[in-house]
Design an enzyme around this catalytic site. Structure first.
Site, PDB file in Angstrom:
ATOM      1  N   CYS A  68       0.840  -1.200   0.000  1.00  0.00           N
ATOM      2  CA  CYS A  68       0.000   0.000   0.000  1.00  0.00           C
ATOM      3  C   CYS A  68       0.872   1.247   0.000  1.00  0.00           C
ATOM      4  O   CYS A  68       1.915   1.305   0.650  1.00  0.00           O
ATOM      5  CB  CYS A  68      -0.984  -0.021   1.162  1.00  0.00           C
ATOM      6  SG  CYS A  68      -0.486   0.878   2.612  1.00  0.00           S
ATOM      7  N   GLU A  69       0.451   2.214  -0.770  1.00  0.00           N
ATOM      8  CA  GLU A  69       1.282   3.415  -0.943  1.00  0.00           C
ATOM      9  C   GLU A  69       1.206   4.354   0.255  1.00  0.00           C
ATOM     10  O   GLU A  69       1.990   5.284   0.363  1.00  0.00           O
ATOM     11  CB  GLU A  69       0.900   4.158  -2.226  1.00  0.00           C
ATOM     12  CG  GLU A  69      -0.463   4.807  -2.216  1.00  0.00           C
ATOM     13  CD  GLU A  69      -0.788   5.474  -3.555  1.00  0.00           C
ATOM     14  OE1 GLU A  69      -0.178   5.075  -4.561  1.00  0.00           O
ATOM     15  OE2 GLU A  69      -1.648   6.369  -3.567  1.00  0.00           O
ATOM     16  N   HIS A  70       0.263   4.110   1.153  1.00  0.00           N
ATOM     17  CA  HIS A  70       0.170   4.985   2.328  1.00  0.00           C
ATOM     18  C   HIS A  70       1.075   4.535   3.462  1.00  0.00           C
ATOM     19  O   HIS A  70       1.561   5.358   4.232  1.00  0.00           O
ATOM     20  CB  HIS A  70      -1.281   5.055   2.827  1.00  0.00           C
ATOM     21  CG  HIS A  70      -2.232   5.556   1.784  1.00  0.00           C
ATOM     22  ND1 HIS A  70      -3.477   5.026   1.582  1.00  0.00           N
ATOM     23  CD2 HIS A  70      -2.079   6.536   0.861  1.00  0.00           C
ATOM     24  CE1 HIS A  70      -4.071   5.668   0.587  1.00  0.00           C
ATOM     25  NE2 HIS A  70      -3.243   6.579   0.129  1.00  0.00           N
ATOM     26  N   HIS A  71       1.254   3.212   3.601  1.00  0.00           N
ATOM     27  CA  HIS A  71       2.034   2.702   4.733  1.00  0.00           C
ATOM     28  C   HIS A  71       3.197   1.816   4.309  1.00  0.00           C
ATOM     29  O   HIS A  71       3.974   1.384   5.147  1.00  0.00           O
ATOM     30  CB  HIS A  71       1.116   1.919   5.684  1.00  0.00           C
ATOM     31  CG  HIS A  71      -0.071   2.697   6.141  1.00  0.00           C
ATOM     32  ND1 HIS A  71      -1.307   2.644   5.508  1.00  0.00           N
ATOM     33  CD2 HIS A  71      -0.206   3.594   7.152  1.00  0.00           C
ATOM     34  CE1 HIS A  71      -2.148   3.462   6.123  1.00  0.00           C
ATOM     35  NE2 HIS A  71      -1.512   4.051   7.121  1.00  0.00           N
ATOM     36  N   GLN A 109      -5.712  -0.388  -3.725  1.00  0.00           N
ATOM     37  CA  GLN A 109      -6.375  -1.493  -4.417  1.00  0.00           C
ATOM     38  C   GLN A 109      -7.295  -1.016  -5.537  1.00  0.00           C
ATOM     39  O   GLN A 109      -7.418  -1.645  -6.582  1.00  0.00           O
ATOM     40  CB  GLN A 109      -7.142  -2.341  -3.392  1.00  0.00           C
ATOM     41  CG  GLN A 109      -7.685  -3.640  -3.980  1.00  0.00           C
ATOM     42  CD  GLN A 109      -8.371  -4.487  -2.947  1.00  0.00           C
ATOM     43  OE1 GLN A 109      -7.942  -4.553  -1.795  1.00  0.00           O
ATOM     44  NE2 GLN A 109      -9.458  -5.150  -3.325  1.00  0.00           N
ATOM     45  N   HIS A 137      -5.343  -6.058   3.871  1.00  0.00           N
ATOM     46  CA  HIS A 137      -4.365  -4.981   3.945  1.00  0.00           C
ATOM     47  C   HIS A 137      -3.706  -4.999   5.316  1.00  0.00           C
ATOM     48  O   HIS A 137      -4.379  -4.821   6.319  1.00  0.00           O
ATOM     49  CB  HIS A 137      -5.053  -3.629   3.714  1.00  0.00           C
ATOM     50  CG  HIS A 137      -5.552  -3.469   2.315  1.00  0.00           C
ATOM     51  ND1 HIS A 137      -5.098  -2.474   1.483  1.00  0.00           N
ATOM     52  CD2 HIS A 137      -6.441  -4.191   1.589  1.00  0.00           C
ATOM     53  CE1 HIS A 137      -5.693  -2.588   0.303  1.00  0.00           C
ATOM     54  NE2 HIS A 137      -6.522  -3.619   0.344  1.00  0.00           N
ATOM     55  N   CYS A 139      -1.953  -2.884   6.628  1.00  0.00           N
ATOM     56  CA  CYS A 139      -2.049  -1.607   7.342  1.00  0.00           C
ATOM     57  C   CYS A 139      -3.334  -1.549   8.168  1.00  0.00           C
ATOM     58  O   CYS A 139      -3.456  -0.724   9.060  1.00  0.00           O
ATOM     59  CB  CYS A 139      -1.953  -0.419   6.383  1.00  0.00           C
ATOM     60  SG  CYS A 139      -3.173  -0.403   5.078  1.00  0.00           S
TER      61      CYS A 139
HETATM   62 ZN   LIG Z   1      -2.148   1.351   3.989  1.00  0.00          ZN
END
Ligand SMILES: [Zn+2]
Length: 184
Positions: A68-71, A109, A137, A139
């Protein structure tokens, strides 16, 4: 990596960690190899000799590994990809490879699902494309709200899969049919 190790409270010089930064870099090279690969080029070899085959082609339960690009933590799941050929087909492994190329980048996703469907649609120009992804996920499971066992489901339907309810129904029935009879 050394900075991060120090920030976490570690001593990057201790024996167990000396080679860790180099190992992490090699892992990242593997996790993010998709930036160096071109899915359009991959799909450019297709076949016309299909004896007029014009029914749905479905690849289901394709293992999905992304981040995931956020975490920057793993997204693990499976994907189902289908298309309705219009004269041309591709080798089935190519469908899985297109997913892999986009998955081996930083992702959300929703975007991953759309990228796979759009690329197949643009390059193969079939009568329709359907992509469904179910994934967990990390995260969400190992941090934040700590909710393991939750899967996120996304889908993108194009062409006949979007416009024709019977095509869409056939696809959804096929991907939910019992497993085990044919898998090698
Ligand atoms: Zn994430």
């Amino acid at each position: 990596m050394r900075t991060l190790l120090r920030w976490a409270g570690e001593n990057p010089k201790r024996e167990g960690l000396v080679d860790t930064p180099a190992r992490v870099v090699r892992s990242y090279e593997e996790f993010f190899t998709g930036y160096h690969l071109d899915p359009v080029e991959l799909l450019s070899r297709s076949f016309e000799e299909t004896d007029g085959y014009d029914e749905m082609v479905i690849l289901r339960d394709i293992r999905l590994e992304s981040h995931c690009e956020h975490h920057m933590v793993p997204i693990i799941g499976r994907a189902h990809i289908a298309y309705l050929p219009e004269g041309r087909v591709v080798g089935i492994s190519k469908l899985a490879r297109v997913l892999e190329i986009y998955a081996k980048r930083l992702q959300i996703q929703e975007k991953l699902t759309a990228q796979v469907a759009n690329t197949l649609n643009d390059v193969l120009k079939p009568k329709g494309v359907a992509v469904v992804i179910e994934a967990g996920h990390q995260c969400m499971s190992t941090r934040g709200v700590h909710k393991p066992g939750v899967s996120m489901v996304t889908s993108r339907m194009l062409g006949a899969f979007r416009d024709d309810p019977s095509t869409r129904r056939e696809f959804l029935a096929m991907i939910s049919a019992p497993r085990g009879a044919f898998e090698g």
